[in-house]
Design a protein around this motif. Structure first.
Motif, PDB file in Angstrom:
ATOM      1  N   CYS A  93       0.777  -0.978  -0.004  1.00 26.42           N
ATOM      2  CA  CYS A  93      -0.099   0.009  -0.010  1.00 26.42           C
ATOM      3  C   CYS A  93       0.668   1.679   0.144  1.00 26.42           C
ATOM      4  CB  CYS A  93      -0.814  -0.216   1.271  1.00 26.42           C
ATOM      5  SG  CYS A  93      -1.696   1.741   1.177  1.00 26.42           S
ATOM      6  N   ALA A  94       1.909   1.406   0.754  1.00 21.10           N
ATOM      7  CA  ALA A  94       2.438   2.309   1.005  1.00 21.10           C
ATOM      8  C   ALA A  94       3.764   2.554  -0.330  1.00 21.10           C
ATOM      9  CB  ALA A  94       3.778   2.645   1.845  1.00 21.10           C
ATOM     10  N   THR A  95       3.463   1.204  -0.627  1.00 25.50           N
ATOM     11  CA  THR A  95       4.371   1.560  -2.361  1.00 25.50           C
ATOM     12  C   THR A  95       3.865   2.443  -3.294  1.00 25.50           C
ATOM     13  OG1 THR A  95       5.772  -0.363  -1.624  1.00 25.50           O
ATOM     14  CG2 THR A  95       5.783   0.046  -4.100  1.00 25.50           C
ATOM     15  N   ALA A  96       2.115   2.100  -3.605  1.00 22.78           N
ATOM     16  CA  ALA A  96       1.362   2.564  -4.138  1.00 22.78           C
ATOM     17  C   ALA A  96       1.407   4.030  -4.236  1.00 22.78           C
ATOM     18  CB  ALA A  96       0.414   1.896  -4.694  1.00 22.78           C
ATOM     19  N   TRP A  97       1.121   4.792  -2.563  1.00 23.29           N
ATOM     20  CA  TRP A  97       0.395   5.639  -2.393  1.00 23.29           C
ATOM     21  C   TRP A  97       1.669   6.431  -1.328  1.00 23.29           C
ATOM     22  CZ3 TRP A  97      -4.115   7.554  -3.945  1.00 23.29           C
ATOM     23  CH2 TRP A  97      -4.567   6.269  -4.895  1.00 23.29           C
ATOM     24  N   PRO A  98       2.738   6.834  -1.603  1.00 25.70           N
ATOM     25  CA  PRO A  98       3.259   7.072  -0.117  1.00 25.70           C
ATOM     26  C   PRO A  98       3.176   8.132   0.193  1.00 25.70           C
ATOM     27  CG  PRO A  98       3.916   7.134  -2.955  1.00 25.70           C
ATOM     28  CD  PRO A  98       3.328   6.814  -2.773  1.00 25.70           C
ATOM     29  N   PRO A  99       3.718   7.797   1.753  1.00 24.27           N
ATOM     30  CA  PRO A  99       3.175   8.930   2.590  1.00 24.27           C
ATOM     31  C   PRO A  99       4.027  10.388   2.727  1.00 24.27           C
ATOM     32  CG  PRO A  99       4.492   6.987   3.671  1.00 24.27           C
ATOM     33  CD  PRO A  99       4.112   6.405   2.100  1.00 24.27           C
ATOM     34  N   LEU A 100       3.498  11.140   3.262  1.00 23.55           N
ATOM     35  CA  LEU A 100       4.587  12.126   3.391  1.00 23.55           C
ATOM     36  C   LEU A 100       4.888  12.493   4.054  1.00 23.55           C
ATOM     37  CD1 LEU A 100       4.723  15.405   1.754  1.00 23.55           C
ATOM     38  CD2 LEU A 100       2.796  16.169   2.630  1.00 23.55           C
ATOM     39  N   ARG A 101       6.411  12.631   3.616  1.00 20.24           N
ATOM     40  CA  ARG A 101       7.350  12.434   4.834  1.00 20.24           C
ATOM     41  C   ARG A 101       7.873  14.323   5.500  1.00 20.24           C
ATOM     42  NH1 ARG A 101       7.466   7.490   7.547  1.00 20.24           N
ATOM     43  NH2 ARG A 101       8.218   6.323   5.957  1.00 20.24           N
ATOM     44  N   ALA A 102       8.673  14.341   6.238  1.00 17.10           N
ATOM     45  CA  ALA A 102       8.973  15.825   6.736  1.00 17.10           C
ATOM     46  C   ALA A 102       9.514  15.265   7.697  1.00 17.10           C
ATOM     47  CB  ALA A 102       7.215  16.204   7.277  1.00 17.10           C
ATOM     48  N   THR A 103      11.112  16.813   7.514  1.00 15.57           N
ATOM     49  CA  THR A 103      11.742  16.760   8.031  1.00 15.57           C
ATOM     50  C   THR A 103      11.827  17.937   9.433  1.00 15.57           C
ATOM     51  OG1 THR A 103      13.797  15.738   6.461  1.00 15.57           O
ATOM     52  CG2 THR A 103      14.921  16.947   7.816  1.00 15.57           C
ATOM     53  N   GLY A 104      11.563  17.554  10.380  1.00 16.15           N
ATOM     54  CA  GLY A 104      11.825  18.522  11.182  1.00 16.15           C
ATOM     55  C   GLY A 104      10.355  18.814  11.157  1.00 16.15           C
ATOM     56  N   LYS A 105       9.515  19.963  11.760  1.00 18.66           N
ATOM     57  CA  LYS A 105       7.975  20.549  11.339  1.00 18.66           C
ATOM     58  C   LYS A 105       7.896  20.968  10.285  1.00 18.66           C
ATOM     59  CE  LYS A 105       5.471  24.119  13.450  1.00 18.66           C
ATOM     60  NZ  LYS A 105       5.514  25.229  14.339  1.00 18.66           N
ATOM     61  N   PRO A 106       7.094  20.283   9.742  1.00 17.45           N
ATOM     62  CA  PRO A 106       6.549  20.702   8.446  1.00 17.45           C
ATOM     63  C   PRO A 106       5.427  22.043   8.533  1.00 17.45           C
ATOM     64  CG  PRO A 106       4.451  19.453   9.790  1.00 17.45           C
ATOM     65  CD  PRO A 106       5.617  19.191  10.535  1.00 17.45           C
ATOM     66  N   THR A 107       5.814  22.781   7.136  1.00 15.83           N
ATOM     67  CA  THR A 107       5.316  23.990   7.284  1.00 15.83           C
ATOM     68  C   THR A 107       4.286  23.863   6.281  1.00 15.83           C
ATOM     69  OG1 THR A 107       7.585  23.970   5.106  1.00 15.83           O
ATOM     70  CG2 THR A 107       7.698  24.674   7.205  1.00 15.83           C
ATOM     71  N   ASP A 108       3.865  25.492   5.889  1.00 19.66           N
ATOM     72  CA  ASP A 108       2.605  25.692   5.009  1.00 19.66           C
ATOM     73  C   ASP A 108       2.866  26.658   4.251  1.00 19.66           C
ATOM     74  OD1 ASP A 108       0.697  27.757   6.309  1.00 19.66           O
ATOM     75  OD2 ASP A 108       1.305  26.671   8.247  1.00 19.66           O
ATOM     76  N   SER A 109       1.990  27.122   3.425  1.00 18.37           N
ATOM     77  CA  SER A 109       2.028  28.418   2.220  1.00 18.37           C
ATOM     78  C   SER A 109       0.623  28.642   2.042  1.00 18.37           C
ATOM     79  CB  SER A 109       2.810  28.188   1.456  1.00 18.37           C
ATOM     80  OG  SER A 109       2.458  27.402   0.600  1.00 18.37           O
ATOM     81  N   GLY A 110       0.408  29.672   1.539  1.00 18.50           N
ATOM     82  CA  GLY A 110      -0.592  30.230   0.760  1.00 18.50           C
ATOM     83  C   GLY A 110      -2.084  29.976   1.880  1.00 18.50           C
ATOM     84  N   GLU A 111      -3.088  29.141   0.278  1.00 19.06           N
ATOM     85  CA  GLU A 111      -4.313  28.972   1.565  1.00 19.06           C
ATOM     86  C   GLU A 111      -4.453  28.248   3.147  1.00 19.06           C
ATOM     87  OE1 GLU A 111      -7.733  29.128  -0.811  1.00 19.06           O
ATOM     88  OE2 GLU A 111      -6.483  29.549  -2.646  1.00 19.06           O
ATOM     89  N   ALA A 112      -3.096  27.075   2.677  1.00 16.90           N
ATOM     90  CA  ALA A 112      -3.111  25.996   3.817  1.00 16.90           C
ATOM     91  C   ALA A 112      -2.982  26.081   5.232  1.00 16.90           C
ATOM     92  CB  ALA A 112      -2.068  25.186   3.121  1.00 16.90           C
ATOM     93  N   LYS A 113      -4.056  25.743   5.967  1.00 18.83           N
ATOM     94  CA  LYS A 113      -4.142  26.118   7.461  1.00 18.83           C
ATOM     95  C   LYS A 113      -3.026  25.703   8.195  1.00 18.83           C
ATOM     96  CE  LYS A 113      -8.566  27.325   7.059  1.00 18.83           C
ATOM     97  NZ  LYS A 113     -10.079  27.394   7.418  1.00 18.83           N
TER      98      LYS A 113
END
Length: 243
Positions: A93-113
């Motif tokens: 499942c994780a091969t077909a749908w790779p999880p979104l990883r983050a190094t450190g604290k994830p960031t956002d921009s624009g309309e993402a809250k």
């Protein structure tokens, strides 16, 4: 003899300052030479500032409308089988749908809250980015920015949907069956409609029964009136004696 000694003494006294000057000159020359032989240390350049890190989660416009995407513009999905922030997608499942990883604290921009961005710990002990409590995934068949080939697929025991800026699945999308490792299959063509039956010819109308010819009777009783006398008057015996 007495006069030569003072002269020799004076000559020796005059040479002593010259000798001292010569020694001092040699010493300063050696210092200059030693200092000139020291290697020159180059100035260390100031470290370059690190390039700004691309936002982990942002919003982009696709054919589905505004959806969450990663730093490369790839669509992000939620998995309906996940329980809260706990991911249930691993292995194939994780091969077909790779999880979104983050190094450190994830960031956002624009309309993402930013208040909706977080992380969860996967079974391998590494963090996965979440949004509004949903673990986020990419789809292996989304090969470029704006692709949404995973939208509405059903695979690995649940359905997959793109995520809106509010943290919910994109509304108005129906689930499509799939194995999760390929784009949605084309829908089977609808069965052709059964041909309409040709109208049946109307049954011929039956010919009306022939009318009976009118009776030749002129209103006068025939066959002796039915009483066997000769007056053709019907009815019981009229007492005429058969006349």
């Amino acid at each position: 003899m007495n006069r030569s000694r003072p002269i020799t003494f004076l000559a020796g006294a005059a040479l002593m300052p010259l000798t001292a000057l010569a020694v001092a000159a040699c010493g300063s020359g050696g210092s200059a030479t030693a200092s000139s032989n020291k290697p020159t240390t180059a100035a260390t350049p100031a470290p370059k500032s690190a390039a700004p890190h691309a936002p982990t989660v942002r919003v982009a416009t696709t054919r589905l409308g505004k959806v969450l995407v990663d730093s490369r513009g790839r669509t992000l999905y939620l998995f309906t089988k996940d329980s809260g922030t706990k991911s249930t997608c691993s292995g194939a499942c994780a091969t077909a749908w790779p999880p979104l990883r983050a190094t450190g604290k994830p960031t956002d921009s624009g309309e993402a809250k930013g208040s909706l961005v977080g992380t969860t710990t996967r079974s391998d002990g590494k963090p996965q980015v979440t949004y509004n409590g949903h673990p986020l995934y990419r789809f292996v068949k989304d090969t470029k920015s704006g692709d949404t080939n995973g939208e509405g697929l059903t695979a690995f025991g649940g359905s997959w949907f793109a995520v809106s800026p509010t943290g919910k699945r994109i509304a108005g999308q129906k689930s499509k069956s799939g194995d999760g490792s390929s784009s949605s299959r084309a829908a089977a063509p609808a069965a052709p409609a059964a041909p309409k039956q040709a109208p049946q010819p109307a049954a011929p109308k039956s010919s009306p029964a022939p009318k009976k010819p009118p009776s030749a009777s002129n209103g006068i009783p025939q066959n002796n009136g039915g009483d066997q006398d000769s007056d053709n008057n019907g009815g019981p015996d009229d007492g005429d004696g058969g006349i």
